[in-house]
Design a protein around this motif. Structure first.
Motif, PDB file in Angstrom:
ATOM      1  N   LEU A 141       0.762  -1.350   0.076  1.00 36.63           N
ATOM      2  CA  LEU A 141      -0.307   0.069  -0.065  1.00 36.63           C
ATOM      3  C   LEU A 141       0.826   1.387   0.066  1.00 36.63           C
ATOM      4  CD1 LEU A 141      -2.776   1.522   0.218  1.00 36.63           C
ATOM      5  CD2 LEU A 141      -2.733   1.139   2.524  1.00 36.63           C
ATOM      6  N   CYS A 142       2.062   1.301   0.831  1.00 34.80           N
ATOM      7  CA  CYS A 142       2.856   2.284   0.843  1.00 34.80           C
ATOM      8  C   CYS A 142       3.677   2.642  -0.608  1.00 34.80           C
ATOM      9  CB  CYS A 142       4.212   2.079   1.756  1.00 34.80           C
ATOM     10  SG  CYS A 142       3.379   2.379   3.492  1.00 34.80           S
ATOM     11  N   LEU A 143       3.638   1.579  -1.239  1.00 39.59           N
ATOM     12  CA  LEU A 143       4.412   1.767  -2.584  1.00 39.59           C
ATOM     13  C   LEU A 143       3.222   2.243  -3.537  1.00 39.59           C
ATOM     14  CD1 LEU A 143       6.462  -1.590  -3.192  1.00 39.59           C
ATOM     15  CD2 LEU A 143       7.238   0.913  -2.536  1.00 39.59           C
ATOM     16  N   GLU A 144       2.122   1.813  -3.562  1.00 37.24           N
ATOM     17  CA  GLU A 144       0.891   2.414  -4.231  1.00 37.24           C
ATOM     18  C   GLU A 144       0.532   3.913  -4.047  1.00 37.24           C
ATOM     19  OE1 GLU A 144      -0.464   0.940  -6.977  1.00 37.24           O
ATOM     20  OE2 GLU A 144       0.421  -1.029  -6.772  1.00 37.24           O
ATOM     21  N   LEU A 145       0.668   4.263  -2.748  1.00 39.02           N
ATOM     22  CA  LEU A 145       0.483   5.421  -2.436  1.00 39.02           C
ATOM     23  C   LEU A 145       1.511   6.600  -2.658  1.00 39.02           C
ATOM     24  CD1 LEU A 145      -1.379   5.004   1.133  1.00 39.02           C
ATOM     25  CD2 LEU A 145      -2.133   6.112  -0.635  1.00 39.02           C
ATOM     26  N   PHE A 146       2.673   5.977  -2.263  1.00 38.61           N
ATOM     27  CA  PHE A 146       3.853   7.192  -2.625  1.00 38.61           C
ATOM     28  C   PHE A 146       4.879   6.934  -3.441  1.00 38.61           C
ATOM     29  CE2 PHE A 146       2.502   6.387   2.030  1.00 38.61           C
ATOM     30  CZ  PHE A 146       1.811   7.711   2.080  1.00 38.61           C
ATOM     31  N   ASP A 147       4.866   5.681  -3.892  1.00 37.19           N
ATOM     32  CA  ASP A 147       5.871   5.270  -4.929  1.00 37.19           C
ATOM     33  C   ASP A 147       7.227   5.269  -4.079  1.00 37.19           C
ATOM     34  OD1 ASP A 147       7.036   4.161  -7.288  1.00 37.19           O
ATOM     35  OD2 ASP A 147       7.101   6.045  -8.308  1.00 37.19           O
ATOM     36  N   ALA A 148       7.518   5.101  -3.024  1.00 29.42           N
ATOM     37  CA  ALA A 148       8.762   5.260  -2.025  1.00 29.42           C
ATOM     38  C   ALA A 148       9.051   4.124  -1.327  1.00 29.42           C
ATOM     39  CB  ALA A 148       8.773   6.734  -1.424  1.00 29.42           C
ATOM     40  N   PRO A 149      10.118   3.354  -1.772  1.00 36.81           N
ATOM     41  CA  PRO A 149      10.368   1.888  -0.754  1.00 36.81           C
ATOM     42  C   PRO A 149      10.774   2.508   0.625  1.00 36.81           C
ATOM     43  CG  PRO A 149      11.186   2.103  -2.841  1.00 36.81           C
ATOM     44  CD  PRO A 149      10.707   3.319  -2.895  1.00 36.81           C
ATOM     45  N   SER A 150      11.191   3.792   0.683  1.00 36.04           N
ATOM     46  CA  SER A 150      11.608   4.264   2.233  1.00 36.04           C
ATOM     47  C   SER A 150      10.758   4.364   3.149  1.00 36.04           C
ATOM     48  CB  SER A 150      12.353   5.550   2.141  1.00 36.04           C
ATOM     49  OG  SER A 150      13.799   5.442   1.353  1.00 36.04           O
ATOM     50  N   SER A 185      -7.424  -4.509   0.180  1.00 36.53           N
ATOM     51  CA  SER A 185      -8.249  -4.034  -0.828  1.00 36.53           C
ATOM     52  C   SER A 185      -7.885  -2.630  -1.099  1.00 36.53           C
ATOM     53  CB  SER A 185      -9.787  -3.978  -0.061  1.00 36.53           C
ATOM     54  OG  SER A 185      -9.625  -3.201   1.133  1.00 36.53           O
ATOM     55  N   SER A 186      -7.238  -1.837  -0.141  1.00 35.10           N
ATOM     56  CA  SER A 186      -6.981  -0.462  -0.702  1.00 35.10           C
ATOM     57  C   SER A 186      -5.753  -0.398  -1.530  1.00 35.10           C
ATOM     58  CB  SER A 186      -6.560   0.113   0.623  1.00 35.10           C
ATOM     59  OG  SER A 186      -7.549   0.520   1.663  1.00 35.10           O
ATOM     60  N   ALA A 187      -4.740  -1.347  -1.287  1.00 33.24           N
ATOM     61  CA  ALA A 187      -3.576  -1.440  -2.343  1.00 33.24           C
ATOM     62  C   ALA A 187      -4.108  -1.965  -3.613  1.00 33.24           C
ATOM     63  CB  ALA A 187      -2.717  -2.529  -1.912  1.00 33.24           C
ATOM     64  N   ALA A 188      -5.250  -2.873  -3.676  1.00 30.75           N
ATOM     65  CA  ALA A 188      -5.781  -3.507  -4.758  1.00 30.75           C
ATOM     66  C   ALA A 188      -6.303  -2.300  -5.610  1.00 30.75           C
ATOM     67  CB  ALA A 188      -6.528  -4.715  -4.716  1.00 30.75           C
ATOM     68  N   LEU A 189      -7.089  -1.637  -4.995  1.00 32.20           N
ATOM     69  CA  LEU A 189      -7.746  -0.615  -5.764  1.00 32.20           C
ATOM     70  C   LEU A 189      -6.892   0.501  -6.336  1.00 32.20           C
ATOM     71  CD1 LEU A 189     -10.472   1.106  -6.347  1.00 32.20           C
ATOM     72  CD2 LEU A 189     -10.196   1.911  -4.034  1.00 32.20           C
ATOM     73  N   LEU A 190      -5.940   0.849  -5.565  1.00 31.86           N
ATOM     74  CA  LEU A 190      -4.904   1.803  -6.280  1.00 31.86           C
ATOM     75  C   LEU A 190      -4.054   1.371  -7.376  1.00 31.86           C
ATOM     76  CD1 LEU A 190      -3.408   3.402  -2.952  1.00 31.86           C
ATOM     77  CD2 LEU A 190      -5.124   4.521  -4.603  1.00 31.86           C
ATOM     78  N   ARG A 191      -3.880  -0.025  -7.381  1.00 30.16           N
ATOM     79  CA  ARG A 191      -3.110  -0.985  -8.488  1.00 30.16           C
ATOM     80  C   ARG A 191      -4.182  -0.904  -9.732  1.00 30.16           C
ATOM     81  NH1 ARG A 191      -2.692  -6.163 -10.541  1.00 30.16           N
ATOM     82  NH2 ARG A 191      -0.390  -6.543 -11.242  1.00 30.16           N
ATOM     83  N   ALA A 192      -5.280  -1.046  -9.405  1.00 32.16           N
ATOM     84  CA  ALA A 192      -6.379  -1.354 -10.646  1.00 32.16           C
ATOM     85  C   ALA A 192      -6.501  -0.073 -11.259  1.00 32.16           C
ATOM     86  CB  ALA A 192      -7.718  -1.940  -9.896  1.00 32.16           C
ATOM     87  N   ILE A 193      -6.618   0.981 -10.473  1.00 33.40           N
ATOM     88  CA  ILE A 193      -6.920   2.201 -11.115  1.00 33.40           C
ATOM     89  C   ILE A 193      -5.521   2.687 -11.820  1.00 33.40           C
ATOM     90  CG2 ILE A 193      -6.809   4.957 -10.525  1.00 33.40           C
ATOM     91  CD1 ILE A 193      -8.629   4.334  -8.105  1.00 33.40           C
ATOM     92  N   ARG A 194      -4.181   2.443 -11.308  1.00 31.38           N
ATOM     93  CA  ARG A 194      -3.192   2.579 -11.964  1.00 31.38           C
ATOM     94  C   ARG A 194      -3.079   1.768 -13.285  1.00 31.38           C
ATOM     95  NH1 ARG A 194       1.732   0.209 -11.397  1.00 31.38           N
ATOM     96  NH2 ARG A 194       0.894  -0.744  -9.558  1.00 31.38           N
TER      97      ARG A 194
END
Length: 542
Positions: A141-150, A185-194
């Motif tokens: 989810l953090c990767l989908e939101l921020f695109d930042a591994p840190s 589900s939150s990460a899956a939604l952001l991935r689906a939108i992307r």
């Protein structure tokens, strides 16, 4: 997705990875250590009842078909797996006795107990294993939101030692699984939108259904996700909005069988959850203060609340100086977060998503309590979407500052980061030692009463068919010695107590049995525990 230029090009430094790996090891240890140490409390006893394959009706039939005294060991079979019963019987229990709890976790617990055993520690171990899934889910989810591994690495470290996640990793209930499905589900939604692929939208539909089959309040998460999609598409009909509606419809369609069950047995569900609508707190400011105080427990929790807080004064659940300091500190944190995101407008959509995910569930329950009365908003388990959102937001702000170019910011925020880590470890160590935790309602009373009954000479415990009474006795049963016996009673007329029993006890949650006994002048009654209305009956010597 708009990216965060301050972090997207920065890889996690080696020192950060090393600390996070150590924290993960400690977090896994605290999740699996002392699984059977804490009291197996009221709600967990009903988990064991569900996976046993028996129902509440069968308990009542077993107890009240007997005339006279029955041993406490009669209840053992309702806390152990019956090999002649199966998963269908677990689902049958939920349908008839507990329809507000969807079946996914309980079916998993039944299968788990068949393989590994049905003791409290063995049943809880399922939650501990499920809790490990939160690590890849929050990182994704953090990767989908921020695109930042840190940001993902810092989130792993904080969640590894958060007392919130560790407590639910050691409880035989569905809330640890619910946190996993919220993140998933939150990460899956952001991935689906992307990505806008059939498989990505299908994955979102599946994760939404899994969330709904775990907890009914997933509907609040789904509403938040839906509002996000509509706003992010600027209220225009678009392929993304169409795909979202189709995927959501598929998820709801998969959940339809249990939705029909819930609606059909709505009356039973409302009866079992009526406690949440009791207007115990009359002052809205007090309610908000407790709501704010409890949000701080996601990072620091040393078990300050007492059971009495649930019955008498919820406002005094912690020492006054602690409550005031946490509320002030939390308000300052909120003020800074608002300032930060106003002045760092890198991604409106990210801000919107996190705000909606936590705000819809957290604020809607608080608003309902303020308007209609109740304690839904301060029930720790119901606010998990809010707590997860806070953890993610604070994680981003921390990472932004500790990896900034300004040395003074790095030092200040490194200090804050280590403060949160130490707070979590101190909380975890306290939880490791504790016999009961503040969220285990009446846990202290269960320990106290079981010790009293076990130490008493010829103890007799009265039991009636009230659901609260049955639950209390069922919770006690695993801690009582075989010498403790039960006497099924009705509220009227007063029962004849056998002369050979010197110590007679009873719960009076519904205040029906107490007035009947008080009318009989041959007995003297003493209140042992006011929190759970536990009484001792003594015959007056003539």
């Amino acid at each position: 997705m708009n990216q965060w230029p301050a972090l997207e090009k920065q890889h996690p430094p080696t020192w950060l990875k090393s600390i996070v790996i150590c924290l993960l090891a400690l977090g896994i240890f605290f999740r699996f250590a002392h699984l059977g140490h804490k009291v197996y409390w009221h709600d967990e006893s009903f988990t064991s009842l569900a996976i046993s394959g028996h129902t509440l009706a069968e308990i009542k039939q077993e107890i009240f078909n007997h005339q006279g005294i029955i041993p406490i060991t009669t209840l053992d079979k309702f806390q152990q797996i019956n090999p002649e019963r199966g998963i269908g019987d677990t689902v049958r229990y939920l349908i008839t006795s507990d329809p507000q709890h969807p079946p996914l976790y309980y079916v998993m617990a039944r299968l788990w107990a068949q393989l590994f055993g049905d003791s409290p520690a063995q049943v809880r171990s399922l939650s501990a294993v499920i809790s490990l899934l939160i690590f890849p889910c929050v990182y994704w989810l953090c990767l989908e939101l921020f695109d930042a591994p840190s940001v993902g690495w810092v989130a792993l470290g904080l969640i590894a030692v958060s007392p919130l996640e560790i407590f639910f990793a050691q409880e035989a209930r569905q809330y640890g699984l619910w946190m996993v499905t919220i993140l998933l589900s939150s990460a899956a939604l952001l991935r689906a939108i992307r990505r806008e692929s059939l498989w990505s939208w299908g994955l979102y539909a599946l994760t939404l259904a899994l969330g709904l089959y775990t907890h009914l309040f997933t509907i609040l998460v789904a509403i938040a996700q839906g509002i996000y999609v509509v706003i992010s598409q600027q209220f225009r009909w678009h392929k993304t909005l169409r795909n979202y509606l189709i995927a959501t419809a598929m998820g709801l369609l998969m959940f339809l069988p249990w939705l029909i069950v819930f609606i059909t047995h709505l009356h039973t569900a409302l009866q079992l959850t009526s406690w949440s609508s009791f207007k115990i707190i009359n002052n809205p400011l007090t309610l908000i203060a407790i709501w704010l105080t409890r949000t701080t427990r996601i990072f620091f929790d040393i078990n300050l609340a007492s059971d009495a807080a649930w019955v008498y004064s919820l406002a005094s659940e912690s020492p006054l100086i602690y409550s005031i300091s946490t509320i002030v500190g939390y308000l300052l944190l909120i003020t800074y977060l608002i300032y930060f995101f106003i002045n760092h407008k890198y991604s409106f959509k990210m801000n919107l998503f996190v705000f909606l995910l936590g705000g819809i569930s957290g604020l809607s329950l608080l608003l309902v309590d303020i308007i209609f009365g109740g304690i839904r908003s301060i029930h720790f388990r119901y606010q998990l979407p809010l707590y997860l959102s806070l953890q993610i937001v604070i994680t981003y702000v921390l990472t932004f500052h500790i990896l900034s170019d300004k040395m003074w910011q790095q030092k200040v925020w490194n200090f804050i980061l280590f403060g949160l880590i130490i707070s979590g470890l101190v909380s975890d160590f306290n939880m490791f030692k504790a016999n009961t935790w503040w969220t285990q309602i009446n846990g202290d009373s269960t320990i106290k009463i079981s010790q009293m009954l076990n130490q008493s000479e010829s103890p007799l415990l009265l039991i009636n068919d009230d659901i609260s009474n049955l639950g209390a006795v069922l919770t006690l049963s695993s801690r009582l010695q075989p010498k403790v016996n039960l006497l099924p009673v009705r509220d009227d007329p007063i029962p004849e107590f056998p002369h050979e029993y010197k110590n007679i006890f009873f719960f009076d949650f519904n205040n029906n049995l107490l007035p009947v006994i008080q009318q009989n002048k041959t007995y003297l009654i003493n209140l042992i525990d006011p929190i759970v209305e536990f009484w001792h009956i003594e015959k007056i010597q003539k």
